[in-house]
Design a protein around this motif. Sequence first.
Motif, mmCIF file in Angstrom:
data_model
loop_
_atom_site.group_PDB
_atom_site.id
_atom_site.type_symbol
_atom_site.label_atom_id
_atom_site.label_comp_id
_atom_site.label_asym_id
_atom_site.label_seq_id
_atom_site.Cartn_x
_atom_site.Cartn_y
_atom_site.Cartn_z
ATOM 1 N N PHE A 95 3.967 9.852 -9.623
ATOM 2 C CA PHE A 95 3.790 9.815 -10.891
ATOM 3 C C PHE A 95 2.333 9.904 -10.999
ATOM 4 N N PRO A 96 1.564 11.138 -10.844
ATOM 5 C CA PRO A 96 0.291 10.881 -11.162
ATOM 6 C C PRO A 96 -0.480 10.816 -12.612
ATOM 7 N N ARG B 231 0.852 -1.025 0.047
ATOM 8 C CA ARG B 231 -0.134 -0.175 0.071
ATOM 9 C C ARG B 231 0.840 1.430 -0.004
ATOM 10 N N ALA B 232 1.908 1.292 0.981
ATOM 11 C CA ALA B 232 2.772 2.353 0.828
ATOM 12 C C ALA B 232 3.517 2.750 -0.618
ATOM 13 N N MET C 125 3.150 6.072 -2.846
ATOM 14 C CA MET C 125 4.225 6.702 -3.371
ATOM 15 C C MET C 125 4.190 6.887 -4.904
ATOM 16 N N TYR C 126 4.072 5.771 -5.584
ATOM 17 C CA TYR C 126 3.831 5.980 -7.024
ATOM 18 C C TYR C 126 2.641 6.847 -7.323
#
Length: 283
Positions: free
Chosen positions: A59-60, A49-50, A54-55
């Motif tokens: 990198f939206p 989940r972390a 972060m991803y």
Amino acid sequence: MITYINTAIAWQSLAGNLLKGQEIHHTIFLISVVVAMLIILIALYMIQRAVQTMYRTTFPESWKAEQTKKIEATQQRAEKRKLQWAGLLGLHKLEEEKDLVIENHDFDGIAELDNPIPIWFNFLFYSTIIFGIGYLFSFHVFGWGLNQDQEYVLEVAQAEEARQVYLSQAANLVDETTVTVDSTGALAVAGKAIFSANCAACHGGQGEGGIGPNLTDNHWLHGGKIRDVFKTVKYGIPDKGMVPWEQTLTPGQIAEVSNYILSLRDSKPANPKAPEGIEVTYE
């Protein structure tokens, strides 16, 4: 000696305590392993989940593109399944009805559509034809299976076999408290062979008596009712030399020979032994 016994008891107690301690340690170890595995699984889930968070934050744009791609793939699969289901059931969209209208087949504004037969109905229809052909050749041409008449004969035979098994088992449920005189005479007929093989040596081939008493008169030493005879044959009269037959004959066989003995009454054989015991009056 007492010291030796006390020492042995002490060692046995110590061994038992050690075994109990090993069992407790084994249980604690297993619980610890299970708890550790659960903790590891929870930790892996939290790490996953972390990493996803972060991803998504770093990198939206890539994240949105992937999510859009997944949604489109899911929608495409759903649409594909819908089309497959519609094809199987022979369904069409409402906007396609205008292409399916049969000309000159309308009444009061109600038109007839030229819908093809659904695939599932065709499959069922042709399956029944194939099954019918297979049934015809199997049962009426090659005779691989049993027809209704043959099945009836077979089931009747099986039922008769089961009835005979039941009767043979039910016959052995009888004892000296439930035995009755067979009014049909079938048990007496069956008991004749048992009498000849086991009883004739002492009571004579016709029941006229020999070493044992005469069985054809109305005098009895141990009772002349069917239950008395059954009991005498079953348990014997050891004091007078008659062995018990319960270990040799089944209860059903004892009932048969008891009925045969009663059928010998007033048969008047040649050279009968003199009456013994008390005369019994029959109703």
